[in-house]
Write an enzyme that holds these catalytic residues in place. Structure first.
Site, PDB file in Angstrom:
ATOM      1  N   SER A 144      32.643  48.006  44.805  1.00 40.31           N
ATOM      2  CA  SER A 144      33.278  48.840  45.827  1.00 40.31           C
ATOM      3  C   SER A 144      34.064  49.951  45.156  1.00 40.31           C
ATOM      4  CB  SER A 144      34.233  47.998  46.686  1.00 40.31           C
ATOM      5  OG  SER A 144      35.013  48.820  47.539  1.00 40.31           O
ATOM      6  N   TYR A 157      41.037  41.790  46.742  1.00 41.44           N
ATOM      7  CA  TYR A 157      39.691  42.366  46.869  1.00 41.44           C
ATOM      8  C   TYR A 157      39.459  43.425  45.792  1.00 41.44           C
ATOM      9  CZ  TYR A 157      35.752  44.896  48.969  1.00 41.44           C
ATOM     10  OH  TYR A 157      34.545  45.512  49.188  1.00 41.44           O
TER      11      TYR A 157
END
Length: 261
Positions: A144, A157
């Protein structure tokens, strides 16, 4: 009748039951690819496999929890026996939930690292010896743009995705002398059940189908990194160059975290 416009006949895809993974599985199978689809949700995988009967390719369900290393190894053996060694693997399975400082819990971070990082490592551990033995293969891992720098409420995350970026970069150097291709995929914000948990504005939000198209295009390129959408990826790349203090100030202002609640 199969469509051979894509360079792969078979792909192993994890996290195929929802979000980007589901859109990828559908797009690949619709273009003639045999997709060996893994996820924990067996019912969703079977439904996807049934829908694929109308497409030029097909989806074959291989239910799997990638946090179980033995199950990962057994699943790849089953795929090899039934479909042959996949020409491309896309390790997409992962999760996200907010880990803000106001209710930071190490157990939540551990869960994210166990799935996003160690789950991916279990898959890499299974496929790498086979690809190295044959000196061929194509590995793509979905990380990401959140792995570039810290974002609000995404400590766990973001840490997991930063780890994947570093992991793939190191492995790519180890395998530089081989014919094995490694690519890291860094999407921006994509509308999925996971991003629905974010409480802050998500710029340049994409639909899963758009993300799948960008990934398939990028997989056919020579790029080491596939990142999108272009404007957000450029912005995050520039922000990565800023001094830490200035970066924190700008992101806090942009997301409203500079104001006391």
């Amino acid at each position: 009748m199969s469509n051979h416009s894509l360079p792969w006949q078979s792909v192993w895809l994890t996290g195929a039951s929802q979000g980007i993974g589901l859109a990828l599985a559908e797009a690949l199978a619709q273009q003639g690819v045999t997709v060996c689809a893994s996820a924990r949700n067996e019912e969703a995988l079977q439904a996807l496999a049934r829908r694929s009967r109308l497409w030029s390719g097909k989806v074959v369900a291989y239910p799997l929890d990638i946090t179980d290393s033995s199950a990962v190894a057994e699943t790849l053996v089953q795929i090899e026996v039934e479909q042959g060694l996949p020409q491309l693997v896309i390790f997409n399975a992962g999760s996200h939930h907010p880990t803000p400082a106001t209710r930071f819990q190490s157990d939540e971070v551990r869960q994210l690292l166990e799935l996003n990082v160690m789950g991916t490592c279990h898959c890499l551990e299974a496929i790498l010896p086979r690809y190295i033995q044959h000196n061929t293969g194509h590995i793509a891992v979905v990380a990401s743009l959140a792995g570039y720098r810290g974002l609000p409420s995404a400590a766990g995350y973001g840490a997991s995705k930063a780890a994947l970026n570093n992991l793939l970069e190191a492995l790519a150097i180890d395998l530089y002398h081989t014919d094995i291709r490694l690519q890291i995929i860094n999407p921006g914000f994509v509308r999925t059940p996971l991003t629905d948990r974010n409480a802050f504005p998500m710029p340049f939000l994409m639909e899963p189908e758009q993300a799948a198209a960008a990934i398939i295009h990028g997989l056919q390129s020579g790029r080491a990194e596939i990142r999108f959408p272009r404007r957000f990826a450029l912005l995050m790349g520039l922000l990565r160059l800023l001094p830490a203090g200035l970066y924190r100030y700008l992101i806090a202002r942009a997301t409203g975290y500079d104001r006391a609640v």
